[in-house]
Write a protein that holds these residues in place. Structure first.
Motif, short mmCIF file in Angstrom:
data_model
loop_
_atom_site.label_atom_id
_atom_site.label_comp_id
_atom_site.label_asym_id
_atom_site.label_seq_id
_atom_site.Cartn_x
_atom_site.Cartn_y
_atom_site.Cartn_z
N PHE A 237 -20.34 -3.71 6.61
CA PHE A 237 -20.98 -4.90 7.15
C PHE A 237 -20.90 -6.05 6.16
N ILE A 238 -21.31 -5.77 4.94
CA ILE A 238 -21.45 -6.85 3.95
C ILE A 238 -20.08 -7.42 3.56
N ILE A 243 -19.27 -12.73 7.22
CA ILE A 243 -20.44 -12.87 6.37
C ILE A 243 -20.07 -13.20 4.94
N GLU A 263 -31.07 -11.99 2.97
CA GLU A 263 -29.87 -11.60 3.71
C GLU A 263 -29.69 -10.09 3.72
N LYS A 266 -31.80 -8.57 6.37
CA LYS A 266 -31.20 -8.72 7.71
C LYS A 266 -30.18 -7.63 7.97
N PHE A 267 -29.36 -7.34 6.97
CA PHE A 267 -28.30 -6.37 7.20
C PHE A 267 -28.79 -4.94 7.17
N LEU A 270 -29.97 -4.65 10.70
CA LEU A 270 -28.81 -4.57 11.59
C LEU A 270 -28.18 -3.18 11.54
N VAL A 398 -19.44 -9.47 13.64
CA VAL A 398 -20.12 -8.23 13.26
C VAL A 398 -19.76 -7.11 14.24
#
Length: 412
Positions: A237-238, A243, A263, A266-267, A270, A398
């Motif tokens: 993700f990161i 992003i 941040e 948030k992830f 998610l 994403v």
């Protein structure tokens, strides 16, 4: 051209997205709008319109055209590989329409027609049609079953429209429909009162951590490191270019130093949501992603506190009842969320109730709702469109990262 548009997903029999129908604010009945060059240029300069690839995330786009546009002003710059041309009117006596459809077919476009179950197979347009869309909201299943064989026996594909419950989906699938349009997948499939399985409790801990002002990095590290799949997905993700376009992140601590605490929260949220709903249609996760980003942008616009990122969390978790097939009140008893997030998810926050009404307006092309909420919140509606467009692009990015994580659903 695509600055002011809503999209509604069309799913296949596996509940994967086949296409999006695009519904234009400035077009008659949601159809393709007629902009002169000057207005189109102003939109491009001021409101950063999306391209079709942005709005549809690389999926096929269904676009409705009125007869005049099809006959004399059809935009041949559109790509026939990614656009289905939908007829706005039943093709009865419009002079020149059949010839226009023949020309559009020669260009390589597929043609769709809306709810023509009474259209005779001898009608001159019948051989040109690739896709038939049937409104099933009135429950006319006996009539549909009677008329459907002539379509099933041809090359024509069938789309059931207004599929708003899983019962509708199952009935239409059994009748032989190929595709399904409507938000049935955003409804709980069954109200089963059960505890979250023990295998998901790591995710519950992470969700709780993401909603608190304090942040225990060592505790988060312990949870993630004991689950190899979580570690892999978090780093994936990161490192998503949507992003993070600059640096390769190699660990949670590295990410924290680079991105900051808010941040990372948030992830973590998610990541947890994606794994909680790993047996649900990916489009449901995608809707949650778009809502999360949109609510986050709205909260910033309204100058709300961003730590914890309440706007993001409320949007992300707003479809938890559909993801877990349970009442929201029962779910929240098990999730250690911040009280402000809890209240918003239960509909007890006037601020976030506005966000929910607004996002439903965008999802369903309910433009009067958007205008009403724009006035209520004191935010220009064109700016709201821009924020929602940003959320769509972010959600698409994403989604592309997590899509390989989702197994193909099994038809039951």
């Amino acid at each position: 051209m695509f600055a002011f548009v809503a999209r509604e997903p069309i799913l296949d029999r596996y509940k994967d997205v086949y296409a999006y129908e695009l519904l234009f604010r400035d077009g008659s009945a949601g159809g393709y709008p007629e902009h002169d060059e000057e207005k189109a240029s102003q939109i491009a300069q001021r409101f950063h319109p999306l391209g079709l690839d942005d709005i549809s995330g690389g999926k096929t786009s269904f676009i409705t055209f009125n007869t005049d546009t099809l006959i004399s002003r059809f935009p041949t710059t559109l790509n026939p590989e990614s656009v289905v041309v939908e007829l706005a009117e039943n093709p009865s006596n419009q002079s020149g329409l059949i010839e226009a459809c023949e020309y559009i077919k020669q260009l390589g476009f597929k043609l769709a027609i809306d709810d023509p179950m009474m259209l005779s197979g001898k009608h001159p347009i019948f051989p040109l049609i690739d896709i038939v869309k049937v409104d099933v909201s009135q429950g006319r299943y006996e009539q549909i079953e009677k008329n459907i064989p002539r379509f099933l026996n041809s090359r024509i594909k069938l789309v059931a429209e207004q599929v708003n419950t899983y019962q509708d989906f199952n009935t239409c699938r059994d009748l032989g429909f190929d595709f399904f349009q409507g938000y049935f997948f955003a409804q709980p499939e069954a109200r089963i009162q059960r505890q979250l399985p023990a295998s998901k409790m790591n995710l519950v801990e992470l969700i709780g951590a993401s909603s608190q002002s304090s942040f225990d990095l060592n505790r988060i590290n312990q949870i993630i490191e004991r689950d190899a799949a979580l570690s892999y997905l978090l780093l994936k993700f990161i490192n998503n270019p949507t992003i993070n376009k600059r640096y390769k992140i190699s660990s949670l601590k590295h990410a924290l130093n680079y991105m900051g605490e808010v941040e990372i929260k948030k992830f973590i949220a998610l990541l947890s949501l994606a794994n909680l709903g790993d047996d649900k249609p990916l489009e449901l996760i995608h809707m949650s992603l778009v809502r999360a980003k949109f609510f986050d942008l709205l909260a910033q616009e309204r100058r709300l506190s961003v730590d914890p990122p309440v706007g993001f969390l409320v949007g992300l978790f707003s479809l938890l009842d559909a993801l877990l097939d349970r009442e929201m009140s029962e779910i929240l008893k098990q999730l250690p969320l911040d009280e402000e997030v809890n209240d918003a998810l239960m509909g007890r926050s006037p601020e976030f109730n506005q966000y929910t009404n607004l996002v439903r307006g965008f999802e369903g092309a309910l433009w009067l709702n958007v205008i009403k909420q724009s006035k209520s919140m004191g935010i220009d509606q064109k700016h709201l469109h821009s924020l929602y467009n940003q959320a769509i692009v972010w959600g698409n990015g994403v989604r592309s990262t997590i899509s390989a994580h989702f197994p193909k659903p099994v038809i039951r």
